[in-house]
Design an enzyme around this catalytic site. Sequence first.
Site, PDB file in Angstrom:
ATOM      1  N   ARG A  46       8.070 -36.333  34.236  1.00  0.00           N
ATOM      2  CA  ARG A  46       8.446 -34.925  34.036  1.00  0.00           C
ATOM      3  C   ARG A  46       9.950 -34.836  33.806  1.00  0.00           C
ATOM      4  O   ARG A  46      10.421 -34.052  32.992  1.00  0.00           O
ATOM      5  CB  ARG A  46       8.032 -34.060  35.245  1.00  0.00           C
ATOM      6  CG  ARG A  46       8.537 -32.641  35.107  1.00  0.00           C
ATOM      7  CD  ARG A  46       7.963 -31.602  36.065  1.00  0.00           C
ATOM      8  NE  ARG A  46       7.441 -32.093  37.299  1.00  0.00           N
ATOM      9  CZ  ARG A  46       8.172 -32.481  38.345  1.00  0.00           C
ATOM     10  NH1 ARG A  46       9.501 -32.437  38.284  1.00  0.00           N
ATOM     11  NH2 ARG A  46       7.601 -32.922  39.439  1.00  0.00           N
ATOM     12  N   TYR A  98       8.347 -12.838  16.469  1.00  0.00           N
ATOM     13  CA  TYR A  98       7.079 -13.556  16.641  1.00  0.00           C
ATOM     14  C   TYR A  98       6.302 -12.906  17.797  1.00  0.00           C
ATOM     15  O   TYR A  98       6.873 -12.684  18.875  1.00  0.00           O
ATOM     16  CB  TYR A  98       7.380 -15.029  16.923  1.00  0.00           C
ATOM     17  CG  TYR A  98       6.136 -15.837  17.222  1.00  0.00           C
ATOM     18  CD1 TYR A  98       5.271 -16.214  16.202  1.00  0.00           C
ATOM     19  CD2 TYR A  98       5.814 -16.212  18.521  1.00  0.00           C
ATOM     20  CE1 TYR A  98       4.125 -16.934  16.469  1.00  0.00           C
ATOM     21  CE2 TYR A  98       4.673 -16.938  18.801  1.00  0.00           C
ATOM     22  CZ  TYR A  98       3.829 -17.291  17.764  1.00  0.00           C
ATOM     23  OH  TYR A  98       2.693 -18.004  18.038  1.00  0.00           O
ATOM     24  N   ASP A 170      16.115 -18.426  17.166  1.00  0.00           N
ATOM     25  CA  ASP A 170      14.837 -19.093  16.885  1.00  0.00           C
ATOM     26  C   ASP A 170      14.889 -19.542  15.422  1.00  0.00           C
ATOM     27  O   ASP A 170      14.829 -18.719  14.507  1.00  0.00           O
ATOM     28  CB  ASP A 170      13.683 -18.105  17.138  1.00  0.00           C
ATOM     29  CG  ASP A 170      12.307 -18.716  16.886  1.00  0.00           C
ATOM     30  OD1 ASP A 170      12.218 -19.725  16.149  1.00  0.00           O
ATOM     31  OD2 ASP A 170      11.315 -18.177  17.412  1.00  0.00           O
ATOM     32  N   LYS A 195       5.575 -26.196  14.091  1.00  0.00           N
ATOM     33  CA  LYS A 195       5.564 -25.750  12.703  1.00  0.00           C
ATOM     34  C   LYS A 195       6.210 -26.809  11.799  1.00  0.00           C
ATOM     35  O   LYS A 195       5.654 -27.883  11.662  1.00  0.00           O
ATOM     36  CB  LYS A 195       6.264 -24.381  12.611  1.00  0.00           C
ATOM     37  CG  LYS A 195       5.854 -23.396  13.723  1.00  0.00           C
ATOM     38  CD  LYS A 195       4.408 -22.956  13.659  1.00  0.00           C
ATOM     39  CE  LYS A 195       3.935 -22.181  14.892  1.00  0.00           C
ATOM     40  NZ  LYS A 195       4.760 -21.062  15.337  1.00  0.00           N
TER      41      LYS A 195
HETATM   42  C1  PLP Z   1       4.913 -20.318  16.543  1.00  0.00           C
HETATM   43  C2  PLP Z   1       6.209 -19.672  16.836  1.00  0.00           C
HETATM   44  C3  PLP Z   1       6.695 -19.569  18.148  1.00  0.00           C
HETATM   45  C4  PLP Z   1       5.893 -20.046  19.349  1.00  0.00           C
HETATM   46  O1  PLP Z   1       5.748 -21.430  19.328  1.00  0.00           O
HETATM   47  P1  PLP Z   1       4.469 -22.194  19.964  1.00  0.00           P
HETATM   48  O2  PLP Z   1       4.761 -23.613  19.623  1.00  0.00           O
HETATM   49  O3  PLP Z   1       3.256 -21.639  19.277  1.00  0.00           O
HETATM   50  O4  PLP Z   1       4.484 -21.909  21.409  1.00  0.00           O
HETATM   51  C5  PLP Z   1       7.930 -18.971  18.338  1.00  0.00           C
HETATM   52  N1  PLP Z   1       8.655 -18.492  17.296  1.00  0.00           N
HETATM   53  C6  PLP Z   1       8.209 -18.570  16.026  1.00  0.00           C
HETATM   54  C7  PLP Z   1       9.052 -18.024  14.939  1.00  0.00           C
HETATM   55  C8  PLP Z   1       6.979 -19.160  15.746  1.00  0.00           C
HETATM   56  O5  PLP Z   1       6.542 -19.194  14.482  1.00  0.00           O
END
Ligand code: PLP
Length: 380
Positions: A46, A98, A170, A195
């Site tokens: 961890r 998001y 983000d 992504k």
């Molecule tokens: C998918 C996404 C998230 C969340 O991420 P997870 O890996 O699904 O927890 C946050 N911000 C954006 C812009 C995203 O596309």
Amino acid sequence: MEFNTKTIHGGQSPDKAYGSVMPPIYQTSTYSQTTPGGHKGYEYSRTHNPTRNALENSFASIENGNYGLAFGSGLAAIDAVIKLLKPGDEVISTNDLYGGTYRLFTKVFENFNVKFHFVRMEDVNLIESHINNRTKLIWVETPTNPMLNIIDIKAISKISKQNNILFAVDNTFATPYLQRPLDLGADIVMHSATKYLGGHSDVVMGALVVNDETLAKQLYFIQNASGAVCGPQDSFLVLRGIKTLHVRMQRHCENGRSVANFLLNHPKVERVYWPGLKSHPNHSVALQQMNDFGGMLSFTSKGNNFDAAIKVVEKLKIFTLAESLGGVESLAGHPASMTHASIPKEVREKTGVVDSLIRLSVGIEDIDDLIADLKQALDD
Ligand SMILES: *Cc1c(COP(=O)(O)O)cnc(C)c1O
């Protein structure tokens, strides 16, 4: 080292034991000690794992930061950032956000008395009226989802520095191939590595990168104390994904441009939202802070018909109807019935999420096939 080299070599060195070029998948929870405390830097997975550390070094390298942290999902990474705060603290956040981030902020952290203001940040002047002595964090997503609004990172960094507020971006939609928020003055960059960084729709993971040592220590503490870490197998997959990030992104951008132009000239299409178009309201900011414009785009159809939009996404054959984005395969989504279905129609339409809006994550397939697919789905 230039970006296209960093994706492959950044923060990496051959394995010390046998010289393996890729780091081994250290599928272990614990590490042997010769005497209490007599270990080789690893005690428990961890806290530290060599495969995860290799990935964290790669995250830091591609975002031009000093410290990288990997989490079990993008939301776990955001969760760690908000845990820097205390009850009574306030956050100013992008309004077109998001959905999962919005849910985490409003349904989890508001219960702990953290207050969130959701602001239309395309106009940075709207931010300052929400700042008070409890404002501790500005949270920005750019480009936004699903409207592809662009927010001026440099302008917000100026405001955050003047007011001594932490500033997080983000960077999931853009990736460091297109935009590097730390270079533009952000304190924290966050990714859903699920992504584009992973890039193959086969893993869920999150990332944070920072420059400041004190901030890094606080976040490493939360990462270990809260424990939302990712496993070594997933770390390996994302590390492998990052090695082709630059070539994938180059093609995502090319295909995104072609699809945007095709849609722009289609008689049934009303509006196309892609930051590379001159008609995009924040195109000039996109030109300043992004190297290219990516493979995410949204469009609406004339007449704004809910059922007609559903028919289009159902008829697509190469674009898969699915949530998520950023993989090699093209995906399509209908926000009004999928990601934004729980938001009342009047509320979602205010931000542009109308009934006919379709979001595309343009993949890296042959562009002729993608355009033919959209054509057969739209014509008829
Ligand atoms: C998918 C996404 C998230 C969340 O991420 P997870 O890996 O699904 O927890 C946050 N911000 C954006 C812009 C995203 O596309």
